[in-house]
Design a protein around this motif. Structure first.
Motif, short mmCIF file in Angstrom:
data_model
loop_
_atom_site.label_atom_id
_atom_site.label_comp_id
_atom_site.label_asym_id
_atom_site.label_seq_id
_atom_site.Cartn_x
_atom_site.Cartn_y
_atom_site.Cartn_z
N GLN A 1 0.85 -1.19 0.00
CA GLN A 1 0.00 0.00 0.00
C GLN A 1 0.89 1.25 0.00
N VAL A 2 0.73 2.07 -1.02
CA VAL A 2 1.53 3.28 -1.13
C VAL A 2 1.12 4.28 -0.06
N ARG A 3 2.10 4.81 0.65
CA ARG A 3 1.82 5.82 1.67
C ARG A 3 2.85 6.93 1.54
N LEU A 4 2.35 8.16 1.53
CA LEU A 4 3.19 9.35 1.45
C LEU A 4 2.74 10.31 2.55
N VAL A 5 3.67 10.72 3.41
CA VAL A 5 3.33 11.58 4.53
C VAL A 5 4.24 12.80 4.52
N GLU A 6 3.64 13.96 4.28
CA GLU A 6 4.39 15.21 4.25
C GLU A 6 4.50 15.82 5.64
N SER A 7 5.58 16.57 5.85
CA SER A 7 5.76 17.29 7.11
C SER A 7 6.65 18.50 6.86
N GLY A 8 6.70 19.40 7.83
CA GLY A 8 7.59 20.54 7.75
C GLY A 8 6.94 21.86 7.40
N GLY A 9 5.64 21.84 7.12
CA GLY A 9 4.98 23.09 6.79
C GLY A 9 4.89 24.02 8.00
N GLY A 10 4.49 25.26 7.73
CA GLY A 10 4.36 26.23 8.80
C GLY A 10 4.20 27.62 8.25
N SER A 11 4.39 28.59 9.13
CA SER A 11 4.27 30.00 8.74
C SER A 11 5.65 30.65 8.76
N VAL A 12 5.90 31.48 7.77
CA VAL A 12 7.19 32.14 7.64
C VAL A 12 6.98 33.49 6.98
N GLN A 13 7.88 34.40 7.25
CA GLN A 13 7.81 35.71 6.60
C GLN A 13 8.45 35.66 5.22
N ALA A 14 8.02 36.55 4.37
CA ALA A 14 8.58 36.64 3.02
C ALA A 14 10.10 36.78 3.10
N GLY A 15 10.77 36.05 2.22
CA GLY A 15 12.22 36.04 2.21
C GLY A 15 12.82 34.91 3.03
N CYS A 22 8.91 14.36 2.90
CA CYS A 22 7.86 13.40 2.57
C CYS A 22 8.43 12.01 2.81
N ALA A 23 7.81 11.29 3.72
CA ALA A 23 8.21 9.91 4.03
C ALA A 23 7.39 8.96 3.18
N ALA A 24 8.08 8.11 2.44
CA ALA A 24 7.42 7.21 1.50
C ALA A 24 7.51 5.76 1.97
N SER A 25 6.48 5.00 1.70
CA SER A 25 6.49 3.57 2.02
C SER A 25 5.51 2.85 1.13
N GLY A 26 5.68 1.52 1.05
CA GLY A 26 4.73 0.69 0.31
C GLY A 26 5.02 0.51 -1.15
N PHE A 27 6.17 0.99 -1.62
CA PHE A 27 6.55 0.80 -3.01
C PHE A 27 8.07 0.93 -3.11
N THR A 28 8.59 0.60 -4.28
CA THR A 28 10.05 0.66 -4.48
C THR A 28 10.43 2.11 -4.75
N TYR A 29 10.72 2.81 -3.69
CA TYR A 29 10.96 4.25 -3.77
C TYR A 29 12.13 4.58 -4.70
N SER A 30 13.19 3.80 -4.61
CA SER A 30 14.40 4.12 -5.37
C SER A 30 14.21 3.99 -6.87
N ARG A 31 13.14 3.36 -7.30
CA ARG A 31 12.86 3.19 -8.72
C ARG A 31 11.53 3.84 -9.08
N SER A 32 11.35 5.05 -8.58
CA SER A 32 10.09 5.76 -8.82
C SER A 32 10.33 7.24 -9.04
N CYS A 33 9.59 7.80 -10.00
CA CYS A 33 9.54 9.26 -10.13
C CYS A 33 8.80 9.83 -8.93
N MET A 34 9.29 10.98 -8.46
CA MET A 34 8.64 11.68 -7.36
C MET A 34 8.43 13.13 -7.76
#
Length: 123
Positions: A1-15, A22-34
């Motif tokens: 089962q393909v699973r993709l979990v993003e993290s790291g977002g937030g609020s920041v000022q311009a500049g 993105c943590a990936a699991s459930g597929f052959t990550y090294s042989r995949s376009c992202m």
């Protein structure tokens, strides 16, 4: 089962800078376009960049020179380093995968994506 979990977002000022992961699991990550996509309120989803299995990257004009996509095949992590952020970069950011495709990533349809992480850039 393909699973993709993003993290790291937030609020920041311009500049400022943010780094998304993105943590990936459930597929052959090294042989995949992202890829990374984003969707701002009231706008269509935009593909901002792709990375092949070998690490070749292509960026949209809107982020070229400011954003950098990288991948760690051993850890199955996709990263998006965002520098010189602008208010117009405010959006939900999603990572996506096309399992089994190693190249020509810019022309593929990305079948799987995560739930996203929100980035807000204030002026």
């Amino acid at each position: 089962q393909v699973r993709l979990v993003e993290s790291g977002g937030g609020s920041v000022q311009a500049g400022g800078s943010l780094r998304l992961s993105c943590a990936a699991s459930g597929f052959t990550y090294s042989r995949s376009c992202m890829a990374w996509f984003r969707q701002a309120p009231g706008k269509e989803r935009e593909r901002i960049g792709t990375i092949s299995a070998s690490g070749a990257t292509i960026y949209s004009n809107s982020v070229k020179g400011r954003f950098t996509i990288s991948r760690d095949n051993a850890k199955k992590i996709l990263a998006l380093q965002m520098d010189s952020l602008k208010p117009e970069d405010t959006a939900m950011y999603y990572c996506a995968a096309d399992p089994g495709r190693v190249s020509y990533c810019s022309i593929t349809t990305f079948t799987y994506s995560g739930l996203g992480t929100r980035v807000t850039v204030s002026s």
